[in-house]
Design an enzyme around this catalytic site. Structure first.
Site, short mmCIF file in Angstrom:
data_model
loop_
_atom_site.label_atom_id
_atom_site.label_comp_id
_atom_site.label_asym_id
_atom_site.label_seq_id
_atom_site.Cartn_x
_atom_site.Cartn_y
_atom_site.Cartn_z
N CYS A 107 6.70 3.27 4.53
CA CYS A 107 5.72 2.34 3.97
C CYS A 107 6.41 0.99 3.71
O CYS A 107 6.93 0.38 4.64
CB CYS A 107 5.08 2.94 2.73
SG CYS A 107 3.61 2.07 2.17
N ASP A 166 -4.19 5.35 10.45
CA ASP A 166 -3.74 4.59 9.28
C ASP A 166 -4.62 3.35 9.11
O ASP A 166 -4.52 2.39 9.88
CB ASP A 166 -2.27 4.19 9.46
CG ASP A 166 -1.64 3.61 8.21
OD1 ASP A 166 -2.37 3.03 7.39
OD2 ASP A 166 -0.42 3.72 8.08
N HIS A 179 -1.72 7.29 7.27
CA HIS A 179 -0.60 6.72 6.52
C HIS A 179 0.01 7.80 5.63
O HIS A 179 -0.70 8.58 5.01
CB HIS A 179 -1.09 5.55 5.65
CG HIS A 179 0.01 4.75 5.05
ND1 HIS A 179 0.66 3.77 5.76
CD2 HIS A 179 0.58 4.80 3.83
CE1 HIS A 179 1.59 3.24 4.98
NE2 HIS A 179 1.56 3.85 3.81
#
Length: 143
Positions: free
Chosen positions: A34, A82, A113
């Site tokens: 991330c 995502d 994600h």
């Protein structure tokens, strides 16, 4: 309020410290998830690491000016589903690194994600295992 340039300087200092340890063979990689994926990319862009792995690194598409500075191997993992990093943004990254032998971009079908985090609802075992294997092979080859 995070100053990304300061964080990347911290990563560079950490990499320098790691290289001085007797356990280190001299090469250091950054792996991030991330926001950490974006920071691994940025660390590669400033040349402070020998290789980088970015798992669903958000915001990389806004920093593609760093791409030409990245000469070391870099690996990108993205989830097809995502919503925070839509496929058009992934496509910008993929296009920017197209034709370069130091970069691989993987998109995992059906993955969202955070697909690598086993405690999240978005965990995708198939994508996670495949990405993990690719990451280990990448590190074995380049470190």
């Amino acid at each position: 309020a995070t100053d990304f340039n300061l964080v990347v300087q911290d990563i560079a200092a950490t990499a320098d410290t790691l290289r001085k340890l007797p356990e280190c063979t001299g090469k250091v990689a950054a792996i991030g998830y991330c926001l950490g994926g974006r920071l691994a990319y940025m660390a590669a862009g400033n040349g402070s690491v020998d290789a980088a792995v970015s798992y669903y690194g958000g915001g990389i598409h806004t920093q593609l000016d760093l791409a030409d500075k990245i000469k070391q191997p870099i690996l990108f993992h993205y989830g097809e589903l995502d919503h925070g990093i839509p496929l058009d943004q992934v496509g910008q990254v993929k296009e920017r690194f197209a034709g370069r032998d130091n970069a691989d971009v993987y998109i995992y079908p059906g993955a969202d994600h955070g697909f690598n985090c086993s405690v999240r609802a978005s965990y995708n075992q198939n994508a996670s295992v495949l990405a993990h294997g690719r990451t280990l092979s990448f590190l074995a080859e380049h470190l």
